[in-house]
Write a protein that holds these residues in place. Structure first.
Motif, short mmCIF file in Angstrom:
data_model
loop_
_atom_site.label_atom_id
_atom_site.label_comp_id
_atom_site.label_asym_id
_atom_site.label_seq_id
_atom_site.Cartn_x
_atom_site.Cartn_y
_atom_site.Cartn_z
N ALA A 1 0.83 -1.21 0.00
CA ALA A 1 0.00 0.00 0.00
C ALA A 1 0.87 1.26 0.00
N MET A 2 2.00 1.23 0.72
CA MET A 2 2.92 2.37 0.70
C MET A 2 3.43 2.61 -0.72
N ASN A 3 3.76 1.55 -1.42
CA ASN A 3 4.23 1.67 -2.80
C ASN A 3 3.14 2.28 -3.68
N TRP A 4 1.90 1.80 -3.53
CA TRP A 4 0.78 2.35 -4.31
C TRP A 4 0.57 3.83 -3.97
N ALA A 5 0.71 4.17 -2.68
CA ALA A 5 0.55 5.57 -2.26
C ALA A 5 1.61 6.45 -2.91
N ASN A 6 2.84 5.99 -2.92
CA ASN A 6 3.91 6.76 -3.54
C ASN A 6 3.66 6.95 -5.04
N GLN A 7 3.20 5.89 -5.71
CA GLN A 7 2.90 5.99 -7.14
C GLN A 7 1.77 6.99 -7.39
N ARG A 8 0.74 6.94 -6.57
CA ARG A 8 -0.39 7.85 -6.73
C ARG A 8 0.05 9.30 -6.53
N PHE A 9 0.87 9.54 -5.50
CA PHE A 9 1.37 10.88 -5.24
C PHE A 9 2.23 11.37 -6.40
N GLU A 10 3.12 10.52 -6.90
CA GLU A 10 4.00 10.92 -8.01
C GLU A 10 3.17 11.24 -9.27
N LYS A 11 2.10 10.49 -9.51
CA LYS A 11 1.23 10.78 -10.67
C LYS A 11 0.56 12.15 -10.50
N SER A 12 0.11 12.46 -9.29
CA SER A 12 -0.53 13.76 -9.08
C SER A 12 0.48 14.88 -9.23
N ARG A 13 1.72 14.65 -8.82
CA ARG A 13 2.78 15.65 -8.99
C ARG A 13 3.09 15.83 -10.48
N ALA A 14 3.15 14.74 -11.23
CA ALA A 14 3.47 14.81 -12.66
C ALA A 14 2.36 15.54 -13.43
N ARG A 15 1.10 15.30 -13.04
CA ARG A 15 -0.02 15.97 -13.73
C ARG A 15 0.02 17.48 -13.52
#
Length: 191
Positions: free
Chosen positions: A66-80
């Motif tokens: 879940a931590m890995n998924w959270a980091n991916q989700r955060f990075e996607k929002s930063r990239a957008r």
């Protein structure tokens, strides 16, 4: 002759099943609000239809996953946004699900992915059709347990699992989550 009292061992207590959902803090706060009908604000219509087990709300029994998924989700929002989203960071929602409530739902479980060809056929159906799965006419599985797929390869992620919730009845057993932010106020969890 008096019988000796045998000390009771601590055994199976049927405690809650702890599940985690990796996301960002803005989304986690939104889903943790109680609605009129549900203890959470999870909207299945907002979920992507072409996922491993179809449209649903996905969790895992593994905090590190879940931590890995959270980091991916955060990075996607930063990239957008092209910059650090203000007031947002990686976040994990923790749910303590009552096993007795879970037992009342229509559930599909895939235990060993590498020896069960049905897992791959089910994933192909859910991802290929872009529709929710059905098990009897137009009825849906409430919950599906199984391995995490590396799509589009026929590979499974070792030691990773997913538990997906697909109906209002399934969402109704999810209690209000506990939100877990990265330690020290960091934006990402350190893996």
């Amino acid at each position: 002759m008096a019988r000796k009292k045998v000390p009771q061992k601590a055994g199976w207590q049927n405690g809650p099943l702890v599940l985690y959902h990796g996301t960002d803090s803005v989304s986690a706060k939104a889903l943790s609000h109680t609605t009129q009908n549900l203890p959470t604000n999870i909207d299945l219509a907002q979920s992507h239809p072409r996922r491993d087990f179809g449209r649903g709300f996905y969790t895992t029994s593994r905090f590190d996953q879940a931590m890995n998924w959270a980091n991916q989700r955060f990075e996607k929002s930063r990239a957008r946004s092209g910059r650090k989203p203000r007031g947002n960071k990686a976040c994990v929602a923790q749910f303590s699900v009552d096993r007795n409530h879970l037992a009342r739902l229509d559930t599909l479980c895939f235990v060993l992915a590498d020896v069960n060809p049905d897992v791959w056929e089910f994933v192909l159906h859910c991802r290929g059709e872009g529709e929710a799965h059905c098990f009897w006419g137009s009825l849906f599985y409430d919950v599906v347990f199984g391995p995490v797929v590396v799509w589009p390869q026929r590979l499974w992620m070792k030691d990773c699992d997913q538990v997906s919730f697909h109906t209002e009845a399934a969402l109704a057993i999810l209690p209000k989550p506990t939100l877990i932010d990265p330690p020290r106020g960091d934006e990402l969890f350190q893996l």
